[in-house]
Design a protein around this motif. Sequence first.
Motif, PDB file in Angstrom:
ATOM      1  N   SER A  69      -0.558   0.248   5.912  1.00  0.00           N
ATOM      2  CA  SER A  69       0.481  -0.780   5.836  1.00  0.00           C
ATOM      3  C   SER A  69       1.851  -0.134   5.974  1.00  0.00           C
ATOM      4  O   SER A  69       2.276   0.637   5.102  1.00  0.00           O
ATOM      5  N   ALA A  70       2.546  -0.447   7.057  1.00  0.00           N
ATOM      6  CA  ALA A  70       3.910   0.059   7.247  1.00  0.00           C
ATOM      7  C   ALA A  70       4.848  -0.505   6.177  1.00  0.00           C
ATOM      8  O   ALA A  70       5.793   0.162   5.742  1.00  0.00           O
ATOM      9  N   ASP A  71       4.567  -1.732   5.731  1.00  0.00           N
ATOM     10  CA  ASP A  71       5.388  -2.347   4.683  1.00  0.00           C
ATOM     11  C   ASP A  71       5.239  -1.577   3.367  1.00  0.00           C
ATOM     12  O   ASP A  71       6.218  -1.328   2.659  1.00  0.00           O
ATOM     13  N   ARG A 100      -0.548   3.630   2.098  1.00  0.00           N
ATOM     14  CA  ARG A 100       0.805   3.924   2.585  1.00  0.00           C
ATOM     15  C   ARG A 100       0.860   5.202   3.421  1.00  0.00           C
ATOM     16  O   ARG A 100       1.812   5.423   4.154  1.00  0.00           O
ATOM     17  N   ASP A 101      -0.143   6.081   3.297  1.00  0.00           N
ATOM     18  CA  ASP A 101      -0.154   7.368   3.990  1.00  0.00           C
ATOM     19  C   ASP A 101      -0.959   7.217   5.283  1.00  0.00           C
ATOM     20  O   ASP A 101      -2.189   7.184   5.263  1.00  0.00           O
ATOM     21  N   GLU A 102      -0.251   7.125   6.425  1.00  0.00           N
ATOM     22  CA  GLU A 102      -0.934   6.853   7.688  1.00  0.00           C
ATOM     23  C   GLU A 102      -1.870   7.983   8.088  1.00  0.00           C
ATOM     24  O   GLU A 102      -2.972   7.754   8.588  1.00  0.00           O
ATOM     25  N   GLY A 103      -1.441   9.225   7.857  1.00  0.00           N
ATOM     26  CA  GLY A 103      -2.300  10.367   8.194  1.00  0.00           C
ATOM     27  C   GLY A 103      -3.597  10.351   7.399  1.00  0.00           C
ATOM     28  O   GLY A 103      -4.687  10.594   7.937  1.00  0.00           O
ATOM     29  N   ARG A 160      13.159   2.122  -8.936  1.00  0.00           N
ATOM     30  CA  ARG A 160      12.191   1.513  -8.021  1.00  0.00           C
ATOM     31  C   ARG A 160      12.664   0.149  -7.562  1.00  0.00           C
ATOM     32  O   ARG A 160      12.466  -0.234  -6.407  1.00  0.00           O
ATOM     33  N   GLN A 161      13.273  -0.594  -8.469  1.00  0.00           N
ATOM     34  CA  GLN A 161      13.737  -1.944  -8.116  1.00  0.00           C
ATOM     35  C   GLN A 161      14.767  -1.909  -6.987  1.00  0.00           C
ATOM     36  O   GLN A 161      14.866  -2.864  -6.201  1.00  0.00           O
ATOM     37  N   VAL A 162      15.552  -0.821  -6.910  1.00  0.00           N
ATOM     38  CA  VAL A 162      16.556  -0.714  -5.843  1.00  0.00           C
ATOM     39  C   VAL A 162      16.118   0.272  -4.752  1.00  0.00           C
ATOM     40  O   VAL A 162      16.924   0.775  -3.984  1.00  0.00           O
ATOM     41  N   ALA A 163      14.793   0.536  -4.734  1.00  0.00           N
ATOM     42  CA  ALA A 163      14.154   1.300  -3.644  1.00  0.00           C
ATOM     43  C   ALA A 163      14.649   2.735  -3.504  1.00  0.00           C
ATOM     44  O   ALA A 163      14.766   3.259  -2.400  1.00  0.00           O
ATOM     45  N   TRP A 164      14.920   3.381  -4.639  1.00  0.00           N
ATOM     46  CA  TRP A 164      15.237   4.815  -4.601  1.00  0.00           C
ATOM     47  C   TRP A 164      14.046   5.665  -5.014  1.00  0.00           C
ATOM     48  O   TRP A 164      14.033   6.874  -4.779  1.00  0.00           O
ATOM     49  N   ILE A 165      13.050   5.056  -5.651  1.00  0.00           N
ATOM     50  CA  ILE A 165      11.818   5.760  -6.016  1.00  0.00           C
ATOM     51  C   ILE A 165      10.665   4.859  -5.599  1.00  0.00           C
ATOM     52  O   ILE A 165      10.746   3.643  -5.716  1.00  0.00           O
ATOM     53  N   PHE A 166       9.599   5.464  -5.117  1.00  0.00           N
ATOM     54  CA  PHE A 166       8.435   4.674  -4.706  1.00  0.00           C
ATOM     55  C   PHE A 166       7.164   5.102  -5.437  1.00  0.00           C
ATOM     56  O   PHE A 166       6.078   4.680  -5.078  1.00  0.00           O
ATOM     57  N   HIS A 167       7.276   5.950  -6.444  1.00  0.00           N
ATOM     58  CA  HIS A 167       6.089   6.351  -7.206  1.00  0.00           C
ATOM     59  C   HIS A 167       6.355   6.071  -8.680  1.00  0.00           C
ATOM     60  O   HIS A 167       7.455   5.697  -9.064  1.00  0.00           O
ATOM     61  N   THR A 204     -15.553  13.853  -4.663  1.00  0.00           N
ATOM     62  CA  THR A 204     -14.365  13.206  -4.115  1.00  0.00           C
ATOM     63  C   THR A 204     -13.857  14.011  -2.919  1.00  0.00           C
ATOM     64  O   THR A 204     -13.487  15.182  -3.057  1.00  0.00           O
ATOM     65  N   VAL A 205     -13.863  13.383  -1.744  1.00  0.00           N
ATOM     66  CA  VAL A 205     -13.408  14.041  -0.516  1.00  0.00           C
ATOM     67  C   VAL A 205     -11.885  13.915  -0.390  1.00  0.00           C
ATOM     68  O   VAL A 205     -11.192  14.865  -0.037  1.00  0.00           O
ATOM     69  N   SER A 206     -11.343  12.724  -0.684  1.00  0.00           N
ATOM     70  CA  SER A 206      -9.894  12.518  -0.621  1.00  0.00           C
ATOM     71  C   SER A 206      -9.514  11.377  -1.559  1.00  0.00           C
ATOM     72  O   SER A 206     -10.339  10.536  -1.915  1.00  0.00           O
ATOM     73  N   THR A 207      -8.239  11.366  -1.956  1.00  0.00           N
ATOM     74  CA  THR A 207      -7.701  10.318  -2.822  1.00  0.00           C
ATOM     75  C   THR A 207      -6.360   9.884  -2.263  1.00  0.00           C
ATOM     76  O   THR A 207      -5.575  10.728  -1.821  1.00  0.00           O
ATOM     77  N   MET A 208      -6.095   8.585  -2.272  1.00  0.00           N
ATOM     78  CA  MET A 208      -4.804   8.103  -1.768  1.00  0.00           C
ATOM     79  C   MET A 208      -4.332   6.892  -2.561  1.00  0.00           C
ATOM     80  O   MET A 208      -5.136   6.176  -3.157  1.00  0.00           O
ATOM     81  N   ALA A 209      -3.011   6.709  -2.582  1.00  0.00           N
ATOM     82  CA  ALA A 209      -2.408   5.572  -3.286  1.00  0.00           C
ATOM     83  C   ALA A 209      -2.644   4.290  -2.489  1.00  0.00           C
ATOM     84  O   ALA A 209      -2.567   4.293  -1.261  1.00  0.00           O
TER      85      ALA A 209
END
Length: 208
Positions: free
Chosen positions: A167-169, A186-189, A20-27, A114-119
């Motif tokens: 957030s695009a960032d 993070r999920d625009e949709g 994650r520190q080198v941006a290969w994983i985001f979860h 719960t209708v939806s869940t997002m990070a």
Amino acid sequence: MLWSRGDSGRDVRELQARLRQVAWIFHGPTGTYDEPTVEAVRGFQGKRGLPRTGVTDSTTWQRLVAMTREPGRWELYLMGGQPADAPDARCRTGRVLCVSKSSRTLRWMIDGRTVSTMAVRFGSEYTPTREGVFSVYWKSRHHVSTLYDSPMPYAMFFSGGQAVHFSADFAARGYAGASHGCVNVRDEGAVARLYGQVRNGDKVVVHW
């Protein structure tokens, strides 16, 4: 070979935290050497001219350690990727954006379902996201922050200048960054669908 698909434990958590520190994983870290971990290791190996096996051998591990720092407890266990925890009692009636800081999730709930869940991610220690019970008082589809001059699409304001928004960032950098106090999605949709369903006056609960 040190670790490969199917392995689990603290060592795998550390591997994921360093990736994650080198941006290969985001979860995560999840502590399980799953398919996203295999793909991340392959990507890291390929970028550095190592065989793209997806298996963490000593050469891959030493290269990763040299590029990263020792992850702390926050990075190992609290950075997100966990499933949503049980909703706060204040979220169980009516129309509620139920935001958990401990699992870094937003649940959209109607009458206890719960209708939806997002990070989501939150403000830094210098601009923390406020906790408590609020209401959505203004929605702004193409909002731009006047204070920070940054885009806040699908903004749903609930406390002063703090809002739930895309957030695009966050989409690009994951938990390596933070907001200025807003609840970033993070999920625009997913946030676009949420924006279409939420009304002014709906409750917002931000809790640990």
